[in-house]
Write an enzyme that holds these catalytic residues in place. Sequence first.
Site, short mmCIF file in Angstrom:
data_model
loop_
_atom_site.label_atom_id
_atom_site.label_comp_id
_atom_site.label_asym_id
_atom_site.label_seq_id
_atom_site.Cartn_x
_atom_site.Cartn_y
_atom_site.Cartn_z
N SER A 82 -6.13 -4.05 -12.44
CA SER A 82 -6.20 -3.29 -11.19
C SER A 82 -6.59 -1.83 -11.34
O SER A 82 -6.78 -1.15 -10.34
CB SER A 82 -4.87 -3.40 -10.44
N LYS A 125 -1.71 6.38 -6.22
CA LYS A 125 -1.61 5.07 -5.57
C LYS A 125 -0.28 4.95 -4.85
O LYS A 125 0.76 5.37 -5.38
CB LYS A 125 -1.76 3.98 -6.64
N SER A 184 -6.36 -3.82 -7.50
CA SER A 184 -5.68 -3.36 -6.31
C SER A 184 -5.71 -1.84 -6.15
O SER A 184 -5.36 -1.32 -5.08
CB SER A 184 -4.21 -3.82 -6.36
#
Length: 470
Positions: free
Chosen positions: A173, A74, A149
Amino acid sequence: MKTIFELRTAFIAGTYTPTEAITASLAVIKEKNDHLNVFLDVYDYSIEVANVATEMYKKGGELPRLLGMPIAIKNNILIKGKRATGASKILEHYTATYDATVIKRLRDAGAIFVGATNMDEFAMGGSTENSAFGVTKNPLDTARVPGGSSGGSAAAVAMGAVPAAIGTDTGGSIRQPASYCGLVGFKPTYGAVSRYGLMAMGSSLDQAGPMTHSVADAQLLHEVMSGLDTYDATTIAPDTYPTLEEKPTYTFGVPRPFLKEGIDADVLAAFESHIEHLKSLGHTVVDIDLPLFEKGLAAYYIVMPAEVSSNLARYDGIRYGFSAEGKNLLEVYQKSRAGGFGAEVKRRILLGTHVLSSGYYDAYYGKAELVRRKMRQELADVFKTVDIILTPTAPTPAFKIGEQKDPLAMYSQDIFTVPVNLTGVPALTFPMGTVNREESTLPVGVQYIAPLGGDARLFTIGKKIYDESL
């Protein structure tokens, strides 16, 4: 893409090599990424690293646990020398100057990073629609979101580019996108994994964790990343919490009042089927009462924006990142932040600044922290009678891109996940079934919540219930 353990077996046997695995990974990314918008950056140097790993396997001997494994990261986790944007315009051209602790540990274990994945800007969102670099599509149905996210990390695994990806979880997330994409997702006990080198959103909430196809893979990645870190004073020693007893069968607690409203009927039906499956395996399932969990969403959306307001103050247009011209210092601040941040980030900064302001701190932030403390005690009491708390991971399957226009409706997707972050306990999600939407069959996840330090218990149960069914 195979699991990590399957790849490891093939690498050792010589029937497949890290070079072949990385080549295949990059080929999938090249084929699908333009359409899905999963990777913000792809690291071509990974082939060179894979060639070295291949030679190490040929020589044999004791080998690092993740040697040659393709992993996606990420883009709010720092990799030295690589762009680290947090999916925000304000950091569009920022290059990390050091490695996050989790990156160093993964690299030391032999992992190969193939690229940086898209995300909601600064991890604020539940759909990956809030990225400054465009929406990521769900590989299982490209009209739908992959969750957020960490939606890019989930999509990277679901599209077959990598066997595993690393995300961050502040309020769900990792777990929510794992549910939307049919994956295993793990949020550790707070402090089990170092936050050094993670872009801070909510410092008392954030934790990095894996997204994989199996619980065994998630456990392996967590074991590599976890442990004390001198750069992060919130990390905890492995023996901080008492070891939880392994049992042939467990008692699961279901907070029934919590499931009455807002949950999709098909998701609830899949959840009830999972409960029946647990009973058929000899486990006990009982109803429990967690009244403060129902207040968790409200408390979270006070605590989290307050921490966001503080953490994002550093992005001022002066020290690094996007900087707008202004007549004076104040105007530089104002224009840089106005032009560099997206709508959702601005919304949360404003809300957080408000709840921390004079006259409102005690009324909002103080009360939210009081609820948080009481939630921890409520959980401690419940775990005296049950081994695991059981909920759906999300109240709905993946929704369509652009469908959730109301921010409050989007926030409600976190209803089952945010209490976990507020209380610091670990949680594991894995697929519990599918539901049909129009012409798509969509996965839905179940969430297992354990006491503080109960990470190993979740892996033990998850491997028995999920991995053995694969």
